[in-house]
Design a protein around this motif. Structure first.
Motif, PDB file in Angstrom:
ATOM      1  N   LEU A   1      -8.445 -30.470  56.002  1.00  0.00           N
ATOM      2  CA  LEU A   1      -8.971 -30.002  57.284  1.00  0.00           C
ATOM      3  C   LEU A   1      -7.891 -30.032  58.364  1.00  0.00           C
ATOM      4  CD1 LEU A   1     -12.503 -31.723  57.345  1.00  0.00           C
ATOM      5  CD2 LEU A   1     -11.980 -29.317  56.857  1.00  0.00           C
ATOM      6  N   GLN A   2      -7.123 -31.102  58.382  1.00  0.00           N
ATOM      7  CA  GLN A   2      -6.051 -31.216  59.379  1.00  0.00           C
ATOM      8  C   GLN A   2      -4.984 -30.150  59.164  1.00  0.00           C
ATOM      9  OE1 GLN A   2      -4.990 -35.297  58.725  1.00  0.00           O
ATOM     10  NE2 GLN A   2      -6.640 -36.116  59.985  1.00  0.00           N
ATOM     11  N   THR A   3      -4.629 -29.910  57.912  1.00  0.00           N
ATOM     12  CA  THR A   3      -3.641 -28.873  57.590  1.00  0.00           C
ATOM     13  C   THR A   3      -4.107 -27.495  58.067  1.00  0.00           C
ATOM     14  OG1 THR A   3      -2.890 -30.096  55.648  1.00  0.00           O
ATOM     15  CG2 THR A   3      -2.399 -27.737  55.700  1.00  0.00           C
ATOM     16  N   CYS A   4      -5.403 -27.242  57.931  1.00  0.00           N
ATOM     17  CA  CYS A   4      -5.965 -25.937  58.299  1.00  0.00           C
ATOM     18  C   CYS A   4      -6.257 -25.827  59.804  1.00  0.00           C
ATOM     19  CB  CYS A   4      -7.247 -25.670  57.520  1.00  0.00           C
ATOM     20  SG  CYS A   4      -7.000 -25.463  55.746  1.00  0.00           S
ATOM     21  N   GLY A   5      -6.155 -26.940  60.530  1.00  0.00           N
ATOM     22  CA  GLY A   5      -6.381 -26.898  61.973  1.00  0.00           C
ATOM     23  C   GLY A   5      -7.808 -27.161  62.425  1.00  0.00           C
ATOM     24  N   PHE A   6      -8.616 -27.808  61.572  1.00  0.00           N
ATOM     25  CA  PHE A   6     -10.003 -28.112  61.935  1.00  0.00           C
ATOM     26  C   PHE A   6     -10.093 -29.388  62.782  1.00  0.00           C
ATOM     27  CE2 PHE A   6     -10.830 -25.357  58.320  1.00  0.00           C
ATOM     28  CZ  PHE A   6     -12.016 -24.713  58.664  1.00  0.00           C
ATOM     29  N   LYS A   7     -11.041 -29.400  63.715  1.00  0.00           N
ATOM     30  CA  LYS A   7     -11.480 -30.624  64.388  1.00  0.00           C
ATOM     31  C   LYS A   7     -12.714 -31.096  63.622  1.00  0.00           C
ATOM     32  CE  LYS A   7      -8.570 -29.863  67.820  1.00  0.00           C
ATOM     33  NZ  LYS A   7      -7.357 -30.683  68.004  1.00  0.00           N
ATOM     34  N   TYR A   8     -12.845 -32.398  63.422  1.00  0.00           N
ATOM     35  CA  TYR A   8     -13.987 -32.865  62.635  1.00  0.00           C
ATOM     36  C   TYR A   8     -14.565 -34.158  63.202  1.00  0.00           C
ATOM     37  CZ  TYR A   8     -10.546 -36.063  60.578  1.00  0.00           C
ATOM     38  OH  TYR A   8      -9.583 -37.023  60.400  1.00  0.00           O
ATOM     39  N   GLN A   9     -15.783 -34.442  62.790  1.00  0.00           N
ATOM     40  CA  GLN A   9     -16.442 -35.696  63.134  1.00  0.00           C
ATOM     41  C   GLN A   9     -17.254 -36.150  61.934  1.00  0.00           C
ATOM     42  OE1 GLN A   9     -16.331 -37.780  66.041  1.00  0.00           O
ATOM     43  NE2 GLN A   9     -17.216 -39.043  64.440  1.00  0.00           N
ATOM     44  N   GLU A  10     -17.194 -37.455  61.636  1.00  0.00           N
ATOM     45  CA  GLU A  10     -17.926 -38.021  60.508  1.00  0.00           C
ATOM     46  C   GLU A  10     -19.088 -38.883  60.993  1.00  0.00           C
ATOM     47  OE1 GLU A  10     -14.820 -39.167  57.184  1.00  0.00           O
ATOM     48  OE2 GLU A  10     -14.006 -39.640  59.165  1.00  0.00           O
ATOM     49  N   PHE A  11     -20.114 -38.979  60.146  1.00  0.00           N
ATOM     50  CA  PHE A  11     -21.318 -39.744  60.477  1.00  0.00           C
ATOM     51  C   PHE A  11     -21.828 -40.493  59.242  1.00  0.00           C
ATOM     52  CE2 PHE A  11     -21.253 -36.014  63.188  1.00  0.00           C
ATOM     53  CZ  PHE A  11     -21.677 -36.457  64.434  1.00  0.00           C
ATOM     54  N   LEU A  12     -22.505 -41.597  59.477  1.00  0.00           N
ATOM     55  CA  LEU A  12     -23.376 -42.238  58.492  1.00  0.00           C
ATOM     56  C   LEU A  12     -24.753 -42.315  59.143  1.00  0.00           C
ATOM     57  CD1 LEU A  12     -21.193 -45.134  57.024  1.00  0.00           C
ATOM     58  CD2 LEU A  12     -22.154 -43.213  55.743  1.00  0.00           C
ATOM     59  N   LEU A  13     -25.697 -41.533  58.643  1.00  0.00           N
ATOM     60  CA  LEU A  13     -26.983 -41.382  59.320  1.00  0.00           C
ATOM     61  C   LEU A  13     -28.144 -41.495  58.340  1.00  0.00           C
ATOM     62  CD1 LEU A  13     -26.073 -38.248  61.483  1.00  0.00           C
ATOM     63  CD2 LEU A  13     -26.266 -40.602  62.325  1.00  0.00           C
ATOM     64  N   SER A  14     -29.277 -41.940  58.869  1.00  0.00           N
ATOM     65  CA  SER A  14     -30.512 -42.018  58.105  1.00  0.00           C
ATOM     66  C   SER A  14     -31.617 -41.298  58.884  1.00  0.00           C
ATOM     67  CB  SER A  14     -30.908 -43.476  57.894  1.00  0.00           C
ATOM     68  OG  SER A  14     -32.167 -43.568  57.253  1.00  0.00           O
ATOM     69  N   PRO A  15     -32.642 -40.777  58.208  1.00  0.00           N
ATOM     70  CA  PRO A  15     -33.762 -40.135  58.916  1.00  0.00           C
ATOM     71  C   PRO A  15     -34.451 -41.047  59.930  1.00  0.00           C
ATOM     72  CG  PRO A  15     -33.845 -39.625  56.585  1.00  0.00           C
ATOM     73  CD  PRO A  15     -32.763 -40.655  56.750  1.00  0.00           C
TER      74      PRO A  15
END
Length: 404
Positions: free
Chosen positions: A137-151
């Motif tokens: 993703l970094q190589t391709c130029g993406f900005k990203y955000q990660e999550f750990l989520l439950s309903p």
């Protein structure tokens, strides 16, 4: 603005597609890809106009990907290589091969997609596959955000802790500043409300992980993943639960920010009799069941073994609400088997129906299964699926600044 062209990989029964619809974004799924024949039947039943490719992802050439000219990828790669209580094969597991192929293809596309959303199990966030993903993703130029989520974060009474990543090909970062941090809440939620949760999901998974590691079991494929056989006897109240576990469950049931289970249940009818636990299962597993009532505000994660394996695959419903669990389980191990079965039968315990699990997962009433799909198969397919409401909200965050 033209509708987004969306590619759905590992499409399963169509949870991502349903979430896309629920997010109210103008979009078209230009292709859905999955090798599971049964899941594809369910997908076609619900999304008949979507082109469905019943082939391996590695069998799709770069030219074919380019021809689709998609703006967005939705994907839920196989989770078995990353489960914390499985073998954790990670990138060496053959089931990761298709995901690594996607990462190899991505930088070589004629036109990069603008958006990506990925779902997987908790455990993926510490994997080598995740490292490869972020590097790509970094190589391709993406900005990203990660999550750990439950309903439970959305007030849904079901614990299903999962890893999510959203990424966009945009020079502007996400409006919620958390670079390098895996968020455990939605960015727009009030922190005070969140502190109640919903840590319970982590506790459930941690205790389950420890016990399963001791037994070398995988909760997605076999029984007995959350049994409390190893809990010290001095800590028992009734059933095989510690005082801390009882207190936590009570706290969850008192959390008014979460809906009650009865909001997700079907009407009682004659067909419900097939879902009641048989005597053999009651006698063998009674002390290990996670029992909830329609008024409860919690349930444990439903796995693909639900309805086939009893232990550790999901909660069971006590339909006799006026019967007190304490009175049934008090000294139950000391009484003859026949009397024990009589006491347990007063609880009228049953499995959640596939429709009820689909409701908890966020699938709408019109979402259905072909008649030929058996109940056991429906449980298996739903256990491999995802929570539609959680994904729909993440899609809304991901596309929030679309066009800006």
């Amino acid at each position: 603005m033209a509708p987004l062209r969306v590619l759905e990989l590992y499409s399963g029964i169509g949870g991502m597609h349903q979430a896309l619809k629920d997010s109210c974004v103008s979009a078209e799924v230009v292709a859905a890809v999955d090798v599971n024949t049964l899941a594809n039947e369910v997908y076609k039943h619900n999304f008949p106009s979507t082109p469905l490719w019943a082939k391996t992802i590695e069998g799709i050439t770069l030219k074919e990907f380019d021809r689709l000219s998609f703006d967005m990828i939705l994907m839920s790669p196989p989770c078995q290589p990353f489960t914390r209580i499985g073998l954790q094969g990670d990138v060496s597991d053959p089931r990761t091969k298709s995901f690594l192929y996607i990462l190899d293809i991505l930088p070589r596309l004629q036109k990069l997609p603008k958006y990506i959303l990925l779902e997987n199990v908790k455990g993926f966030e510490s994997s080598s596959a995740r490292h490869e993903l972020l590097q790509t993703l970094q190589t391709c130029g993406f900005k990203y955000q990660e999550f750990l989520l439950s309903p439970t974060c959305l007030g849904i009474p079901n614990s299903r802790l999962r890893y999510f990543l959203i990424a966009k090909l945009h020079p502007t970062p996400f409006s919620f500043p958390s670079p390098g941090e895996v968020l455990t809440r939605f960015p727009d939620e009030d922190l005070k409300e969140l502190l109640k949760d919903k840590v319970a999901d982590s506790l459930d998974e941690a205790s389950s992980s420890l016990l399963c590691k001791e037994k070398n079991l995988d909760p997605s494929t076999g029984p007995d993943c959350s049994s409390k056989k190893n809990v010290a006897k001095g800590a028992f109240l009734f059933k095989l639960e510690t005082a801390e576990e009882m207190e936590r469950k009570c706290s969850q049931d008192n959390d008014s920010s979460v809906q009650v289970l009865k909001d997700f249940l079907e009407e009682d009818n004659e067909g419900m009799s097939q879902y009641f636990l048989p005597p053999k299962a009651l006698l063998r597993y009674a002390l290990l069941l996670d029992i909830v009532k329609p008024t409860s505000r919690r349930s444990t994660c439903f796995t693909k073994g639900y309805g086939h394996y009893v232990e550790g695959t999901g909660s069971v419903l006590q339909t006799a609400e006026d019967v007190q669990l304490e009175s049934v389980f008090k000294c139950i191990e000391m009484i003859p088997e026949e009397e024990k079965l009589m006491k347990l039968s007063t609880l009228k315990l049953r499995y959640f129906t596939p429709r009820e699990i689909a409701n908890l997962h966020g699938f709408p009433p019109e979402f259905g299964f072909p008649d030929k799909v058996t109940i056991k198969q429906r449980y298996r397919l739903l256990g491999n699926s995802l929570n539609v409401h959680v994904v729909a909200k993440l899609i809304s965050f991901l596309l929030g600044d679309r066009g800006s």
